[in-house]
Design a protein around this motif. Structure first.
Motif, short mmCIF file in Angstrom:
data_model
loop_
_atom_site.label_atom_id
_atom_site.label_comp_id
_atom_site.label_asym_id
_atom_site.label_seq_id
_atom_site.Cartn_x
_atom_site.Cartn_y
_atom_site.Cartn_z
N ASN A 1 38.29 48.79 43.47
CA ASN A 1 39.02 49.04 44.70
C ASN A 1 38.82 50.48 45.15
OD1 ASN A 1 40.06 46.40 44.91
ND2 ASN A 1 41.54 46.90 43.31
N LYS A 2 39.23 50.78 46.37
CA LYS A 2 39.03 52.11 46.95
C LYS A 2 39.70 53.17 46.08
CE LYS A 2 38.67 50.56 51.70
NZ LYS A 2 39.31 50.54 53.02
N SER A 3 39.02 54.30 45.99
CA SER A 3 39.55 55.43 45.23
C SER A 3 40.37 56.30 46.17
CB SER A 3 38.40 56.25 44.65
OG SER A 3 38.88 57.48 44.19
N PRO A 4 41.51 56.81 45.70
CA PRO A 4 42.31 57.71 46.53
C PRO A 4 41.70 59.12 46.60
CG PRO A 4 43.37 57.40 44.42
CD PRO A 4 42.18 56.49 44.44
N TYR A 5 40.70 59.37 45.79
CA TYR A 5 40.09 60.71 45.73
C TYR A 5 39.17 60.95 46.91
CZ TYR A 5 37.37 64.63 43.98
OH TYR A 5 36.74 65.85 43.84
N GLU B 1 37.95 36.13 42.57
CA GLU B 1 38.53 36.99 43.61
C GLU B 1 37.50 38.03 44.05
OE1 GLU B 1 41.86 40.34 43.26
OE2 GLU B 1 42.66 38.30 42.97
N GLN B 2 37.53 38.35 45.36
CA GLN B 2 36.66 39.41 45.88
C GLN B 2 37.50 40.67 46.06
OE1 GLN B 2 34.79 38.59 49.67
NE2 GLN B 2 33.16 40.06 49.25
N LEU B 3 37.00 41.77 45.49
CA LEU B 3 37.71 43.04 45.57
C LEU B 3 37.39 43.75 46.88
CD1 LEU B 3 37.08 44.19 41.90
CD2 LEU B 3 39.10 43.06 42.82
N GLU B 4 38.07 44.90 47.14
CA GLU B 4 37.83 45.68 48.35
C GLU B 4 36.37 46.10 48.49
OE1 GLU B 4 40.44 49.03 48.05
OE2 GLU B 4 42.22 47.86 48.53
N PHE C 1 32.76 40.49 43.16
CA PHE C 1 33.48 39.29 42.72
C PHE C 1 33.80 39.40 41.23
CE2 PHE C 1 31.38 37.71 46.51
CZ PHE C 1 32.41 37.01 47.12
N VAL C 2 35.05 39.13 40.90
CA VAL C 2 35.52 39.13 39.51
C VAL C 2 36.51 37.99 39.35
CG1 VAL C 2 35.23 41.63 39.16
CG2 VAL C 2 37.40 40.75 40.03
N TYR C 3 36.94 37.77 38.12
CA TYR C 3 38.03 36.83 37.87
C TYR C 3 39.28 37.67 37.63
CZ TYR C 3 34.90 32.90 37.73
OH TYR C 3 34.00 31.94 38.09
N ALA C 4 40.38 37.29 38.24
CA ALA C 4 41.60 38.11 38.17
C ALA C 4 42.81 37.23 37.90
CB ALA C 4 41.79 38.86 39.48
N ARG C 5 43.79 37.86 37.23
CA ARG C 5 45.07 37.18 36.98
C ARG C 5 46.15 38.26 36.89
NH1 ARG C 5 45.88 33.82 31.51
NH2 ARG C 5 45.85 35.89 30.62
N LYS C 6 47.23 37.99 37.58
CA LYS C 6 48.38 38.91 37.51
C LYS C 6 49.14 38.64 36.21
CE LYS C 6 48.99 39.57 42.45
NZ LYS C 6 48.41 40.88 42.53
N VAL D 1 44.78 41.87 35.77
CA VAL D 1 43.72 41.99 34.76
C VAL D 1 42.46 41.37 35.36
CG1 VAL D 1 43.00 41.30 32.44
CG2 VAL D 1 45.40 41.86 32.90
N TYR D 2 41.37 42.13 35.27
CA TYR D 2 40.10 41.67 35.83
C TYR D 2 39.13 41.35 34.70
CZ TYR D 2 41.92 43.72 40.12
OH TYR D 2 42.69 44.02 41.20
N LEU D 3 38.39 40.25 34.89
CA LEU D 3 37.38 39.83 33.91
C LEU D 3 35.99 39.91 34.52
CD1 LEU D 3 38.99 36.60 32.38
CD2 LEU D 3 39.16 38.96 31.57
N CYS D 4 35.02 40.18 33.68
CA CYS D 4 33.61 40.24 34.08
C CYS D 4 33.15 38.83 34.49
CB CYS D 4 32.77 40.75 32.92
SG CYS D 4 30.99 40.70 33.21
N ALA D 5 32.64 38.72 35.73
CA ALA D 5 32.19 37.41 36.23
C ALA D 5 30.96 36.92 35.48
CB ALA D 5 31.89 37.51 37.72
N LYS D 6 30.09 37.83 35.08
CA LYS D 6 28.87 37.45 34.35
C LYS D 6 29.24 36.84 33.00
CE LYS D 6 24.61 39.53 32.59
NZ LYS D 6 23.87 40.80 32.46
N CYS D 7 30.11 37.51 32.27
CA CYS D 7 30.54 37.01 30.96
C CYS D 7 31.35 35.72 31.10
CB CYS D 7 31.34 38.07 30.22
SG CYS D 7 30.32 39.47 29.68
N PHE D 8 32.21 35.67 32.12
CA PHE D 8 33.04 34.49 32.35
C PHE D 8 32.16 33.26 32.53
CE2 PHE D 8 35.96 31.68 34.56
CZ PHE D 8 37.19 31.97 33.99
N SER D 9 31.03 33.41 33.24
CA SER D 9 30.14 32.27 33.46
C SER D 9 29.48 31.81 32.17
CB SER D 9 29.07 32.62 34.50
OG SER D 9 28.15 33.56 33.96
N ARG D 10 29.51 32.67 31.16
CA ARG D 10 28.95 32.33 29.84
C ARG D 10 30.05 31.98 28.83
NH1 ARG D 10 24.89 37.35 30.16
NH2 ARG D 10 23.29 36.33 31.39
N HIS D 11 31.24 31.73 29.34
CA HIS D 11 32.41 31.37 28.53
C HIS D 11 32.83 32.48 27.57
CE1 HIS D 11 31.73 26.81 29.27
NE2 HIS D 11 32.20 27.43 30.32
#
Length: 186
Positions: A173-177, A105-108, A112-117, A127-137
């Motif tokens: 994602n965008k910060s409300p601050y 998934e691409q964030l705002e 790019f990360v891996y995501a699952r609701k 929940v978001y996962l590190c794409a770099k680590c994910f590619s290394r299983h």
């Protein structure tokens, strides 16, 4: 007259099998020769014939012992390789089980990360996962740092998260601050 030669390429597995078959053939040949020598000893008439045949038999038995040790080492190495491959397969199957349902998934921010609701308690969260680590299983959940990253191109602040496994930082994602007026805008 010109001769043609075919080149045979063996895979590492085929080469190991060829080596095992060669060693096994040599061992079987040594056994056959030892049996022949034992018959020669049985049929020997003089002491010198017996001593000569016994010496030859001892040499053949020694060679047979060496072939057996070599074959034993090959079998042990093969079993170690099988165990190593089984561990790799178990690791891959475990990763597949844990990674089930995650999508790229691409964030705002453009990251790019891996995501699952997932439902946690009575609310749904992503929940978001590190794409770099994910590619290394490796399954590594991104953790918020409490810091913000500012993108000068867009003039937008993004919440920052970090992978605790590889230390990669991600603009999420965008910060409300808004630092200009000190107010949180929701």
């Amino acid at each position: 007259q010109q001769q043609e030669f075919d080149v045979i390429c063996l895979s590492p597995t085929a080469f190991r099998m060829f080596t095992v078959l060669t060693e096994l053939t040599a061992a079987l040949t040594a056994i056959k020769e030892a049996i022949g020598l034992s018959k020669l000893i049985k049929d020997a008439k003089t002491e010198s014939q017996i001593i000569g045949a016994t010496s030859d038999l001892n040499m053949k038995l020694f060679s047979l012992q060496e072939y057996c040790f070599t074959l034993g080492d090959m079998v042990r190495l093969r079993e170690e390789n099988i165990l190593e491959l089984k561990e790799k397969i178990a690791h891959i199957e475990d990763f597949k089980r844990q990674a089930d349902g995650y999508v790229f998934e691409q964030l705002e921010s453009g990251t790019f990360v891996y995501a699952r609701k997932q439902v946690m308690g009575d609310r749904e969260t992503t929940v978001y996962l590190c794409a770099k680590c994910f590619s290394r299983h490796v399954i590594s959940v991104l953790q918020p740092t409490g810091k913000y990253s500012y993108d000068e191109n867009s003039g937008v602040r993004y919440v920052q998260s970090q992978c605790l496994h590889c230390s990669a930082a991600y603009m999420m994602n965008k910060s409300p601050y808004k630092p200009d007026d000190g107010l949180y805008v929701l």
